[in-house]
Design a protein around this motif. Sequence first.
Motif, short mmCIF file in Angstrom:
data_model
loop_
_atom_site.label_atom_id
_atom_site.label_comp_id
_atom_site.label_asym_id
_atom_site.label_seq_id
_atom_site.Cartn_x
_atom_site.Cartn_y
_atom_site.Cartn_z
N THR A 69 4.30 -2.01 -13.33
CA THR A 69 3.11 -2.89 -13.36
C THR A 69 1.95 -2.29 -12.58
OG1 THR A 69 3.87 -4.10 -11.39
CG2 THR A 69 4.58 -4.91 -13.56
N ASN A 70 2.25 -1.45 -11.60
CA ASN A 70 1.24 -0.86 -10.71
C ASN A 70 0.38 -1.93 -10.05
OD1 ASN A 70 0.14 1.42 -9.47
ND2 ASN A 70 -1.55 1.54 -10.96
N GLU A 71 0.94 -3.12 -9.90
CA GLU A 71 0.22 -4.22 -9.25
C GLU A 71 0.64 -4.26 -7.79
OE1 GLU A 71 1.33 -7.54 -11.66
OE2 GLU A 71 -0.34 -7.21 -13.07
N LEU A 72 0.09 -3.29 -7.03
CA LEU A 72 0.51 -3.13 -5.65
C LEU A 72 -0.23 -4.07 -4.71
CD1 LEU A 72 0.75 0.77 -5.51
CD2 LEU A 72 2.53 -0.89 -6.05
N ARG A 73 -1.32 -4.67 -5.21
CA ARG A 73 -2.05 -5.62 -4.38
C ARG A 73 -2.31 -6.91 -5.15
NH1 ARG A 73 -6.59 -2.12 -1.00
NH2 ARG A 73 -5.10 -0.66 -0.03
N ASN A 74 -1.33 -7.31 -5.91
CA ASN A 74 -1.44 -8.56 -6.68
C ASN A 74 -0.39 -9.52 -6.15
OD1 ASN A 74 -1.43 -10.64 -8.59
ND2 ASN A 74 -1.94 -9.23 -10.27
N LYS A 75 -0.85 -10.41 -5.24
CA LYS A 75 0.08 -11.34 -4.60
C LYS A 75 0.71 -12.28 -5.60
CE LYS A 75 0.20 -15.22 -1.38
NZ LYS A 75 0.74 -16.12 -2.39
N ALA A 111 -7.10 -2.38 3.31
CA ALA A 111 -5.90 -3.16 3.56
C ALA A 111 -6.25 -4.42 4.35
CB ALA A 111 -4.88 -2.32 4.33
N ALA A 112 -7.12 -4.28 5.35
CA ALA A 112 -7.51 -5.45 6.15
C ALA A 112 -8.26 -6.45 5.29
CB ALA A 112 -8.34 -5.00 7.33
N SER A 113 -9.13 -5.96 4.39
CA SER A 113 -9.88 -6.84 3.50
C SER A 113 -8.94 -7.59 2.56
CB SER A 113 -10.89 -6.02 2.68
OG SER A 113 -11.55 -6.83 1.74
N PHE A 114 -7.89 -6.89 2.05
CA PHE A 114 -6.93 -7.54 1.15
C PHE A 114 -6.17 -8.65 1.90
CE2 PHE A 114 -2.53 -7.80 -0.31
CZ PHE A 114 -2.73 -8.23 -1.61
N LEU A 115 -5.79 -8.39 3.12
CA LEU A 115 -5.07 -9.38 3.91
C LEU A 115 -5.95 -10.60 4.18
CD1 LEU A 115 -3.29 -7.01 6.49
CD2 LEU A 115 -2.19 -8.34 4.67
N SER A 116 -7.23 -10.35 4.44
CA SER A 116 -8.15 -11.45 4.74
C SER A 116 -8.40 -12.31 3.51
CB SER A 116 -9.47 -10.88 5.26
OG SER A 116 -10.42 -11.91 5.47
N SER A 117 -8.65 -11.66 2.35
CA SER A 117 -8.98 -12.41 1.15
C SER A 117 -7.77 -13.07 0.52
CB SER A 117 -9.64 -11.48 0.12
OG SER A 117 -8.75 -10.44 -0.24
N THR A 118 -6.59 -12.48 0.70
CA THR A 118 -5.39 -13.00 0.03
C THR A 118 -4.62 -13.97 0.91
OG1 THR A 118 -5.22 -10.91 -1.18
CG2 THR A 118 -3.28 -12.35 -1.18
N TYR A 119 -4.49 -13.65 2.21
CA TYR A 119 -3.64 -14.45 3.08
C TYR A 119 -4.42 -15.14 4.20
CZ TYR A 119 0.14 -11.80 0.86
OH TYR A 119 1.00 -11.25 -0.05
N ASN A 120 -5.75 -14.95 4.19
CA ASN A 120 -6.59 -15.53 5.24
C ASN A 120 -6.18 -15.03 6.62
OD1 ASN A 120 -8.15 -17.10 3.43
ND2 ASN A 120 -6.51 -18.66 3.38
#
Length: 556
Positions: A69-75, A111-120
């Motif tokens: 899937t290559n969905e490595l940043r798809n929560k 990575a920090a931006s992904f954590l903020s937008s996805t997991y707050n």
Amino acid sequence: MRKYLVPAAILVVSCAFALALAALVWRSGTDGDRLRFDGFADDAVGRIGNRISLHMSLLEATRAHLRVTNELRNKDAFSAYVSGLDLSHRYGGIQGIGYAEAVRAGDTAEAASFLSSTYNIETGVWPAETDQPVRTPILLLEPQDRRNQAAMGYDMLSNPVRREAMVRAAREDTFAATGPVELVQEIDENRQAGFLVYLPLETEGASADAGKAVLLAKGFVYAPFRAGDFITAALSSGSALPLKLRLYDSRIAPEQLLFDSTGAGPFETTGDFRTFRRIDFGGRNWIVDLAPGEDFSRTASDLPAVLLAVLGVALSILLSALAFLQARRAEAVAALAAASAESLAQKDLLLREMNHRIKNSITRMLAMARQTSRHSSDMDEFMMSYEARLGAMAKSQEILTRSGRRGATVKELLEAELGQVFGGSLQNCELCGPEVEIDEKAVQALGLTFHELATNALKYGAIAEDDGTLTVVWSLTAGEIAIEWMEKGAERPERSEPVRKGFGTRLIEMNIERELGGRIERNFAASGLTVALRFPQAASIAANARPKQSATVGQA
């Protein structure tokens, strides 16, 4: 001694056999329990191994899913995938499945931006500082419960234990497990030892440089485990096992303990009912320490072995007692037979002695008659002298008989016996020695000896000649009674030691050597016979050293 030796040997051998048989019975029952315990231990280790294989298959499938899937940043996509696995029911013991991305230490902004937008999560990648050129923050971790939320953004490469496993996984392109760690998910008081298993996302080649090897892997599919939950889930996959279990990583040490089924309880066991098994996975060597649990029931009982041992020992004692009684009986029979044989021998000896004495008495009477006639001028003088000597013989016999009952002195015995043999007054006889009283046994033995010596002297010795003399000297020295019998007359070359021993000679030897335990020496000289008698003082019931007394009788 033999009557004790044989029963003792029977007791020892039979007891040893009975105890060995009891031990064999006990051992057979114990071996059965041991086999049951080993079966439970094998079952427990097999369940743990199966659970490990199940989770490794899960990680392998998750890596394949992410690669496709290559969905490595798809929560959402990852959450849907994990939800479909039904971890809580089908994969008990696992805390979750996650993905940690490998980035350079200075490139963590995305990575920090992904954590903020996805997991707050506003803290970004943590810990904030690291001494490593590469970071591996956790970007995906499902299910998103309270524990797993606490782990988001954590740079696992910053921890030495986790880093060792991640580098090993990247270099070898295989599963790599950590040693004991405390998971970052442990946020409450109910804490357990944990471990993690990593699987590299890509396999673009190994590198000697640890940081480069991690970057080439691009990231890691991993699973965190609480060791207690993992082992409990593994063992509960079947019927309950009556075991106590401790799980160590690499070596048995408190700091390497992953799980203890007793908590802080005792883990003692006895005998052979304890075993150690090893499980190798992910580059780690687990040591499983197993012992019977409280609910492990022994099917074998000690009662049969104990009863067999008691019965065997009792039978052994009975056999030994019977052998002892039989030995006593045989000994009594042998003693009776020996006593009967001795009694018969004594009767035979008495008959022979009586016959011998009768013949000697007749010979002495004839000899005294010849000797008396040689010194008598007429018949009246002969009759007077001969009657006197016969009376002396009778008197001596009476004294000898009385002495045999109560004991007598050596001098009394000599005077009685010589008077009996020679008759009347003792011509040319000298008796010299202290007053030594001897017991009945010695009286009988010495009486016979003196009788034989006197008879032989009268028949063959120098005393039979007109100028012959007899000297008897006795003494008591060094616990031994010594008697010297010395006949002396004119020297005659024909006097020599007899060619064969007659009954009288054998009788003397038997009396001195066997009855009194002494010894006898003879010297046949041309002038006459000398006999030396020696026997222990034990034959004497009293020995009083008095001035020597002598009796010298001249020619009558």
